[in-house]
Design an enzyme around this catalytic site. Sequence first.
Site, PDB file in Angstrom:
ATOM      1  N   LYS A 155       0.833  -1.191  -0.064  1.00 50.39           N
ATOM      2  CA  LYS A 155      -0.039  -0.079   0.080  1.00 50.39           C
ATOM      3  C   LYS A 155       0.944   1.274   0.160  1.00 50.39           C
ATOM      4  O   LYS A 155       1.652   1.490   0.791  1.00 50.39           O
ATOM      5  CB  LYS A 155      -0.715   0.013   1.248  1.00 50.39           C
ATOM      6  CG  LYS A 155      -1.620  -1.208   1.316  1.00 50.39           C
ATOM      7  CD  LYS A 155      -2.702  -1.205   2.538  1.00 50.39           C
ATOM      8  CE  LYS A 155      -2.075  -1.334   3.888  1.00 50.39           C
ATOM      9  NZ  LYS A 155      -2.898  -1.472   5.066  1.00 50.39           N
ATOM     10  N   THR A 188      -8.025   9.940   8.396  1.00 46.45           N
ATOM     11  CA  THR A 188      -7.283   8.608   7.839  1.00 46.45           C
ATOM     12  C   THR A 188      -7.174   7.548   8.608  1.00 46.45           C
ATOM     13  O   THR A 188      -6.595   6.474   8.571  1.00 46.45           O
ATOM     14  CB  THR A 188      -6.157   8.917   7.037  1.00 46.45           C
ATOM     15  OG1 THR A 188      -5.037   9.458   8.347  1.00 46.45           O
ATOM     16  CG2 THR A 188      -5.869   9.803   6.138  1.00 46.45           C
ATOM     17  N   GLY A 190      -7.972   4.541  10.463  1.00 50.96           N
ATOM     18  CA  GLY A 190      -8.963   3.112   9.910  1.00 50.96           C
ATOM     19  C   GLY A 190      -8.765   2.799   8.633  1.00 50.96           C
ATOM     20  O   GLY A 190      -9.361   1.793   8.202  1.00 50.96           O
ATOM     21  N   THR A 191      -7.917   3.289   7.589  1.00 48.22           N
ATOM     22  CA  THR A 191      -7.932   3.172   6.300  1.00 48.22           C
ATOM     23  C   THR A 191      -7.225   1.632   6.085  1.00 48.22           C
ATOM     24  O   THR A 191      -7.939   0.976   5.199  1.00 48.22           O
ATOM     25  CB  THR A 191      -6.867   3.994   5.329  1.00 48.22           C
ATOM     26  OG1 THR A 191      -5.412   4.144   6.440  1.00 48.22           O
ATOM     27  CG2 THR A 191      -7.499   5.482   5.554  1.00 48.22           C
ATOM     28  N   GLY A 192      -6.360   1.199   6.782  1.00 50.76           N
ATOM     29  CA  GLY A 192      -5.669  -0.141   6.395  1.00 50.76           C
ATOM     30  C   GLY A 192      -6.728  -1.222   7.002  1.00 50.76           C
ATOM     31  O   GLY A 192      -7.011  -2.110   6.178  1.00 50.76           O
ATOM     32  N   CYS A 193      -7.491  -0.932   8.124  1.00 42.92           N
ATOM     33  CA  CYS A 193      -8.507  -1.690   8.601  1.00 42.92           C
ATOM     34  C   CYS A 193      -9.510  -1.908   7.524  1.00 42.92           C
ATOM     35  O   CYS A 193     -10.298  -3.056   7.233  1.00 42.92           O
ATOM     36  CB  CYS A 193      -9.107  -1.403  10.010  1.00 42.92           C
ATOM     37  SG  CYS A 193      -7.773  -1.127  11.310  1.00 42.92           S
TER      38      CYS A 193
END
Length: 243
Positions: A155, A188, A190-193
């Site tokens: 990412k 931003t 919690g973007t990965g979750c």
Amino acid sequence: MLSIAGSDSSGGAGIQADIKTITMLGGFAMTAITAITAQNTRGVTAVTALSADMVGAQIDACASDIGVDAVKIGMLGSPQIAGVVADRLEKLGVPVVFDPVMISTAGSVLADEATVQQFGRLMAIACLTTPNFDELAALGGDEAFVGRGIPYLAKGGDAPGEMVVDRLIVDGRDPVVWTGSRIDTRHTHGTGCTLSSAIATLLGKGATLEEAVRDGREFVRAALLAAPGFGAGHGPMGHQAVR
């Protein structure tokens, strides 16, 4: 859809972000909570990991009754939990997406060295691992993943530059690369979750890996644009506005 992750008291990341994402994408969300955190948009102030036995019991309860079509793994909380999760998932035989969470968006450490050492087993089980820029470097870079034949999505949201570049690398296939202009926002959290649970949900509904990543990225971008503006730090996204 089973999310194995930590609870975020402020609702922006972790289990709470996963439930919102899965629901908005038409899945039925179940959870195995690994840890309870006290956190908000400015950082994490306390973490209590659950027992490995309790995490295993949650997985067993979901799998033995309702059933599981796909799994997302996020924050693990301890090396013992990581081991129990791997034990259970080796037997499930469903798509698994592993988000190797080490540090929160606000910079708080969420995985100690002993827990990170258990990541290799989970990456071997997962059909996709989704490291961000710093996580990829900490886990040995592209060479470490390619050398072990681990499918991964590198990412680019945390990488420098005006454009965000995400790379899907699967052994034996040409890399698939997505680019997009960077969305200028501090919201931003919690973007990965959100991305990992979106990909897992779409895989559980029958999408190919490339389709799931493509549509998961679009879901995240839409949620970023719909952020409600809450908090003084890295605010949450607007999952509820995505249709």
